[in-house]
Scaffold this active site. Structure first.
Site, PDB file in Angstrom:
ATOM      1  N   ARG A   1      88.259 -10.626 102.526  1.00 29.15           N
ATOM      2  CA  ARG A   1      87.927  -9.236 102.289  1.00 29.15           C
ATOM      3  C   ARG A   1      87.192  -8.680 103.446  1.00 29.15           C
ATOM      4  O   ARG A   1      87.169  -7.536 104.083  1.00 29.15           O
ATOM      5  CB  ARG A   1      87.005  -8.890 101.172  1.00 29.15           C
ATOM      6  CG  ARG A   1      86.041  -9.686 101.118  1.00 29.15           C
ATOM      7  CD  ARG A   1      85.151  -9.482  99.825  1.00 29.15           C
ATOM      8  NE  ARG A   1      83.882 -10.556  99.612  1.00 29.15           N
ATOM      9  CZ  ARG A   1      83.413 -10.647  98.718  1.00 29.15           C
ATOM     10  NH1 ARG A   1      83.619 -10.106  97.420  1.00 29.15           N
ATOM     11  NH2 ARG A   1      82.488 -11.451  98.764  1.00 29.15           N
TER      12      ARG A   1
ATOM     13  N   GLY B   1      61.431 -20.758  97.953  1.00 27.47           N
ATOM     14  CA  GLY B   1      62.265 -22.035  97.646  1.00 27.47           C
ATOM     15  C   GLY B   1      62.410 -22.931  98.827  1.00 27.47           C
ATOM     16  O   GLY B   1      62.449 -22.684  99.986  1.00 27.47           O
TER      17      GLY B   1
ATOM     18  N   GLY C   1      86.393 -17.280 108.207  1.00 29.31           N
ATOM     19  CA  GLY C   1      85.389 -18.322 108.375  1.00 29.31           C
ATOM     20  C   GLY C   1      84.484 -18.342 107.141  1.00 29.31           C
ATOM     21  O   GLY C   1      84.011 -19.200 107.223  1.00 29.31           O
ATOM     22  N   GLY C   2      84.569 -17.408 106.507  1.00 28.49           N
ATOM     23  CA  GLY C   2      83.629 -17.231 105.310  1.00 28.49           C
ATOM     24  C   GLY C   2      82.343 -17.209 105.450  1.00 28.49           C
ATOM     25  O   GLY C   2      81.714 -17.077 106.722  1.00 28.49           O
TER      26      GLY C   2
ATOM     27  N   GLY D   1      68.745 -20.239  95.637  1.00 27.86           N
ATOM     28  CA  GLY D   1      70.023 -20.641  95.068  1.00 27.86           C
ATOM     29  C   GLY D   1      71.080 -19.809  95.599  1.00 27.86           C
ATOM     30  O   GLY D   1      71.097 -18.781  96.231  1.00 27.86           O
TER      31      GLY D   1
ATOM     32  N   HIS E   1      73.421 -50.393 122.568  1.00 28.67           N
ATOM     33  CA  HIS E   1      71.908 -50.032 122.691  1.00 28.67           C
ATOM     34  C   HIS E   1      71.549 -49.543 124.277  1.00 28.67           C
ATOM     35  O   HIS E   1      72.154 -49.517 125.031  1.00 28.67           O
ATOM     36  CB  HIS E   1      71.263 -51.564 122.894  1.00 28.67           C
ATOM     37  CG  HIS E   1      69.747 -51.538 123.356  1.00 28.67           C
ATOM     38  ND1 HIS E   1      68.977 -51.431 122.372  1.00 28.67           N
ATOM     39  CD2 HIS E   1      68.936 -51.746 124.564  1.00 28.67           C
ATOM     40  CE1 HIS E   1      67.834 -51.427 122.756  1.00 28.67           C
ATOM     41  NE2 HIS E   1      67.979 -51.484 124.016  1.00 28.67           N
TER      42      HIS E   1
ATOM     43  N   ASP F   1      82.797 -23.467  96.663  1.00 29.68           N
ATOM     44  CA  ASP F   1      81.840 -23.100  96.117  1.00 29.68           C
ATOM     45  C   ASP F   1      81.861 -22.721  94.834  1.00 29.68           C
ATOM     46  O   ASP F   1      81.343 -22.766  93.865  1.00 29.68           O
ATOM     47  CB  ASP F   1      80.901 -22.170  96.949  1.00 29.68           C
ATOM     48  CG  ASP F   1      79.963 -22.724  98.098  1.00 29.68           C
ATOM     49  OD1 ASP F   1      80.315 -23.789  98.300  1.00 29.68           O
ATOM     50  OD2 ASP F   1      79.237 -22.028  98.508  1.00 29.68           O
TER      51      ASP F   1
ATOM     52  N   GLY G   1      90.819  -9.055  97.105  1.00 30.77           N
ATOM     53  CA  GLY G   1      92.170  -9.336  96.284  1.00 30.77           C
ATOM     54  C   GLY G   1      91.422  -9.312  94.729  1.00 30.77           C
ATOM     55  O   GLY G   1      90.292  -9.306  94.188  1.00 30.77           O
TER      56      GLY G   1
ATOM     57  N   GLY H   1      64.547 -25.606  99.087  1.00 31.76           N
ATOM     58  CA  GLY H   1      65.700 -26.180  99.194  1.00 31.76           C
ATOM     59  C   GLY H   1      66.110 -26.298 100.661  1.00 31.76           C
ATOM     60  O   GLY H   1      65.284 -25.903 101.379  1.00 31.76           O
TER      61      GLY H   1
HETATM   62  P1  FAD Z   1      82.894 -19.211 101.357  1.00 33.09           P
HETATM   63  O1  FAD Z   1      82.635 -19.738 102.663  1.00 33.09           O
HETATM   64  O2  FAD Z   1      81.795 -18.631 100.821  1.00 33.09           O
HETATM   65  O3  FAD Z   1      83.873 -18.241 101.757  1.00 33.09           O
HETATM   66  C1  FAD Z   1      84.650 -17.402 100.680  1.00 33.09           C
HETATM   67  C2  FAD Z   1      85.219 -16.279 101.347  1.00 33.09           C
HETATM   68  O4  FAD Z   1      86.045 -15.660 100.390  1.00 33.09           O
HETATM   69  C3  FAD Z   1      84.375 -15.270 101.898  1.00 33.09           C
HETATM   70  O5  FAD Z   1      84.738 -14.913 103.396  1.00 33.09           O
HETATM   71  C4  FAD Z   1      84.532 -13.881 101.244  1.00 33.09           C
HETATM   72  O6  FAD Z   1      84.521 -12.769 101.918  1.00 33.09           O
HETATM   73  C5  FAD Z   1      85.842 -14.061 100.483  1.00 33.09           C
HETATM   74  N1  FAD Z   1      86.038 -13.444  99.197  1.00 33.09           N
HETATM   75  C6  FAD Z   1      85.432 -13.632  98.216  1.00 33.09           C
HETATM   76  N2  FAD Z   1      85.813 -12.527  97.141  1.00 33.09           N
HETATM   77  C7  FAD Z   1      86.979 -12.172  97.587  1.00 33.09           C
HETATM   78  C8  FAD Z   1      87.912 -11.267  97.212  1.00 33.09           C
HETATM   79  N3  FAD Z   1      88.049 -10.728  96.125  1.00 33.09           N
HETATM   80  N4  FAD Z   1      88.960 -10.970  98.085  1.00 33.09           N
HETATM   81  C9  FAD Z   1      89.345 -11.494  99.314  1.00 33.09           C
HETATM   82  N5  FAD Z   1      88.194 -12.371  99.777  1.00 33.09           N
HETATM   83  C10 FAD Z   1      87.165 -12.626  98.955  1.00 33.09           C
HETATM   84  N6  FAD Z   1      77.329 -26.051 104.064  1.00 33.09           N
HETATM   85  C11 FAD Z   1      77.437 -27.270 104.824  1.00 33.09           C
HETATM   86  O7  FAD Z   1      78.246 -28.004 104.548  1.00 33.09           O
HETATM   87  N7  FAD Z   1      76.511 -27.531 105.939  1.00 33.09           N
HETATM   88  C12 FAD Z   1      75.467 -26.555 106.390  1.00 33.09           C
HETATM   89  O8  FAD Z   1      74.793 -26.882 107.184  1.00 33.09           O
HETATM   90  C13 FAD Z   1      75.292 -25.367 105.518  1.00 33.09           C
HETATM   91  N8  FAD Z   1      74.382 -24.629 105.913  1.00 33.09           N
HETATM   92  C14 FAD Z   1      74.349 -23.319 105.237  1.00 33.09           C
HETATM   93  C15 FAD Z   1      73.345 -22.612 105.656  1.00 33.09           C
HETATM   94  C16 FAD Z   1      73.295 -21.393 104.755  1.00 33.09           C
HETATM   95  C17 FAD Z   1      72.282 -20.231 105.123  1.00 33.09           C
HETATM   96  C18 FAD Z   1      74.198 -21.018 103.759  1.00 33.09           C
HETATM   97  C19 FAD Z   1      74.218 -19.777 102.959  1.00 33.09           C
HETATM   98  C20 FAD Z   1      75.010 -21.902 103.331  1.00 33.09           C
HETATM   99  C21 FAD Z   1      75.173 -23.186 104.145  1.00 33.09           C
HETATM  100  N9  FAD Z   1      76.223 -23.999 103.587  1.00 33.09           N
HETATM  101  C22 FAD Z   1      76.218 -25.190 104.617  1.00 33.09           C
HETATM  102  C23 FAD Z   1      76.860 -23.823 102.769  1.00 33.09           C
HETATM  103  C24 FAD Z   1      78.265 -23.170 103.107  1.00 33.09           C
HETATM  104  O9  FAD Z   1      78.387 -22.188 103.750  1.00 33.09           O
HETATM  105  C25 FAD Z   1      79.428 -23.200 101.815  1.00 33.09           C
HETATM  106  O10 FAD Z   1      79.115 -24.468 101.010  1.00 33.09           O
HETATM  107  C26 FAD Z   1      80.674 -22.828 102.163  1.00 33.09           C
HETATM  108  O11 FAD Z   1      80.661 -21.848 103.004  1.00 33.09           O
HETATM  109  C27 FAD Z   1      81.610 -22.790 101.082  1.00 33.09           C
HETATM  110  O12 FAD Z   1      82.890 -22.645 101.401  1.00 33.09           O
HETATM  111  P2  FAD Z   1      83.906 -21.775 100.476  1.00 33.09           P
HETATM  112  O13 FAD Z   1      85.287 -21.742 101.353  1.00 33.09           O
HETATM  113  O14 FAD Z   1      83.972 -22.384  99.277  1.00 33.09           O
HETATM  114  O15 FAD Z   1      83.559 -20.282 100.543  1.00 33.09           O
END
Ligand code: FAD
Length: 479
Positions: free
Chosen positions: A36, A181, A41-42, A271, A444, A312, A116, A183
């Site tokens: 979307r 937070g 790259g998400g 969270g 080393h 996630d 979607g 975390g």
């Molecule tokens: P996402 O990356 O969340 O991607 C999901 C995608 O789905 C998004 O682009 C969204 O637009 C799309 N989408 C959702 N609903 C729809 C729909 N209905 N139709 C079409 N598209 C849709 N993780 C690490 O491993 N190392 C790190 O250093 C780290 N640092 C982070 C720092 C921050 C500030 C944050 C917020 C997160 C961090 N994370 C880190 C966590 C990491 O970003 C996530 O675990 C990871 O992005 C999850 O990947 P994913 O593919 O499950 O989903």
């Protein structure tokens, strides 16, 4: 209205989704990837891992300059041009997402930009800028990720109350920043803003920050936070926030005490919540846990036979590399290979200063399970490399099975711990023994030697530390 057929549709182009789409295409499947957002790259690439690490790099530059004073090297007060900083960060994201677009093209993965929505278990409707498109598929992989949780009481519609998404935009450097937070996201972004000059107060409802981390490993980070932040308040809850002029008024509950303070900005890092609403999943047989994450089995299959879920949205640890691993498993299961998510070592890294990283079993988990383990430690105060850059505040720790001498877990705190932990993950995954690590010659002077020396310490003869004898096992029913 257009209708297309495909073997696999992947919804969401984060590190789970694009990895799944690419792997499925590499294995010969016809794949459509639906996203979307304008950029692929998400969260990880656009609003998470990468921008936060870019800003942390900028922050470390400032801190390193400040900390070089006692070496006789002084710099002036840093001048921060936020427009340039944002443009630099943006250039990294653009380059990386452009790379994903190219890699999708090369593999013949069709990318459709739009939202979607499941019409039924075999049909996805995508709302694109040009209208609706219906995709009929054999299997769908849901990789729709998560978003920052913003409790209703904090959602005042005031842009001075930020989640990680807005904080990463660095619109300004607030004089007083409250981080709610402790975390990894709160700690990392608190580190960024503190280095840039904000007076950061971090509050945590629990009695420690980085709650999941081994206390031995968290200690140097906590010490750093006490120095770098104005204050770290534990056992503190924010009960109310309101807008007062250009400030946010925050009410805290600290034990029986009520405290009211004003802040320029507030970062809420309490969270993440799943993205599963408003996408028609009620029209499928997918089911959810009570927090809205999708139920999956160890093959990443949901309760709908045509739909898989990864990353996630499938719960568990919310990390990019966990999403990518699950992508591989889902695709392998779809193509008929034996593949399951069991006994997979998922390393965790917190990119604070110093970094904390761990994998496999922790000492606390061993204790909770009543397991007898042996803990071998190597303090970085004995590492020539750590001293050469003034950071002896690290520790490398191995959790070893005293009978088989297998390395069950590795924990590291210190500069670059995130890079070092992969040796630990390899050791745990391969069932390496402490002897394997001790006998492997490490170059080393490097920090990687601390892993070898921790393994040597297990046998009571690390070169750069002295222990009278091999440490006794701990845990289990030992008295
Ligand atoms: P996402 O990356 O969340 O991607 C999901 C995608 O789905 C998004 O682009 C969204 O637009 C799309 N989408 C959702 N609903 C729809 C729909 N209905 N139709 C079409 N598209 C849709 N993780 C690490 O491993 N190392 C790190 O250093 C780290 N640092 C982070 C720092 C921050 C500030 C944050 C917020 C997160 C961090 N994370 C880190 C966590 C990491 O970003 C996530 O675990 C990871 O992005 C999850 O990947 P994913 O593919 O499950 O989903």
């Amino acid at each position: 209205m257009e209708s297309v057929k495909t073997e696999i549709v992947v919804v969401g182009a984060g590190p789970g989704g694009y990895a799944a789409a690419f792997y499925a295409a590499d294995l010969g499947k016809k794949v459509i990837l639906v996203e979307r957002d304008e950029r692929l790259g998400g969260v990880c690439l656009n609003r998470g891992c990468i921008p936060s690490k870019a800003l942390l790099h900028a922050a470390h530059t400032i801190t390193a300059a400040r900390e070089s004073e006692h070496r006789g090297i002084t710099f002036g007060t840093p001048a921060i041009d936020l427009t340039k900083l944002r443009a630099w960060k943006e250039s990294i994201l653009t380059r990386l997402s452009g790379g994903i677009v190219q890699l999708a093209k090369l593999r013949g993965v069709q990318v459709i930009h739009g939202r979607g929505y499941f019409e039924d278990s075999k049909t996805l409707r995508v709302e694109t800028g040009q209208g609706q498109q219906f995709i009929q598929y054999d299997q769908a992989i849901l990789a729709i990720g998560s978003k920052p949780a913003l409790p209703k009481a904090f959602d005042l519609g005031n842009p001075r109350i930020m989640t990680s998404t807005e904080a990463l935009e660095v619109e300004e450097i607030p004089e007083n920043l409250l981080v709610i937070g402790g975390g990894y996201i709160g700690m990392e972004l608190g580190t960024v803003y503190a280095a840039m000059g904000s007076k950061v107060v971090l509050v945590e409802a629990l009695d420690s920050v980085l709650a999941g981390a081994d206390p031995d490993l968290a200690r140097p980070v906590v010490a750093y936070a006490h120095r770098a932040f104005k204050e770290v308040r534990l056992n503190t809850k924010v009960s109310k926030m309101s807008t007062v002029g250009k400030h946010i008024q925050v009410e805290f509950a600290m034990g029986n005490q009520k405290v009211v303070e004003l802040y320029d900005r507030v970062l809420v890092a309490v969270g993440r919540s799943p993205n599963a609403e408003d996408m028609g999943l009620e029209n499928t047989r997918v089911s959810f846990d009570d927090r809205g994450f999708i139920h999956v089995n160890e093959k990443q299959q949901t309760t709908d036979p045509a739909i898989y879920a990864i990353g996630d949205i499938a719960g568990g640890v919310l990390l990019a590399h966990k999403a990518t691993k699950e992508a591989r498993i889902a695709v392998e299961v779809i193509v008929g290979e034996e593949s399951v998510f069991t006994d997979v070592t998922i390393p965790a890294v917190v990119f604070t200063d110093p970094e904390v990283a761990w994998c496999g079993l922790t000492e606390a988990e061993a204790k909770a399970k009543g397991m007898v383990v042996q803990v071998a430690k190597f303090p970085w105060s004995a590492s020539g490399r750590a001293l050469s850059f003034d950071r002896p505040d690290g520790l490398t720790k191995l959790i070893v099975d005293p009978d088989t001498e297998r390395v069950l877990g590795v924990g590291i705190v210190g500069t670059g711990a995130g890079e070092l932990i992969s040796e630990g993950a390899l050791a745990v995954e391969m069932g390496a023994t402490a002897k394997d690590l001790a006998l492997t010659v490490h170059p080393h002077p490097t920090l990687s030697e601390t892993i070898m020396e921790a393994a040597e310490a297990f046998y009571g003869h690390a070169t750069h530390t002295w222990a009278r004898k091999k440490q006794a096992p701990v845990g289990g029913n030992q008295s």
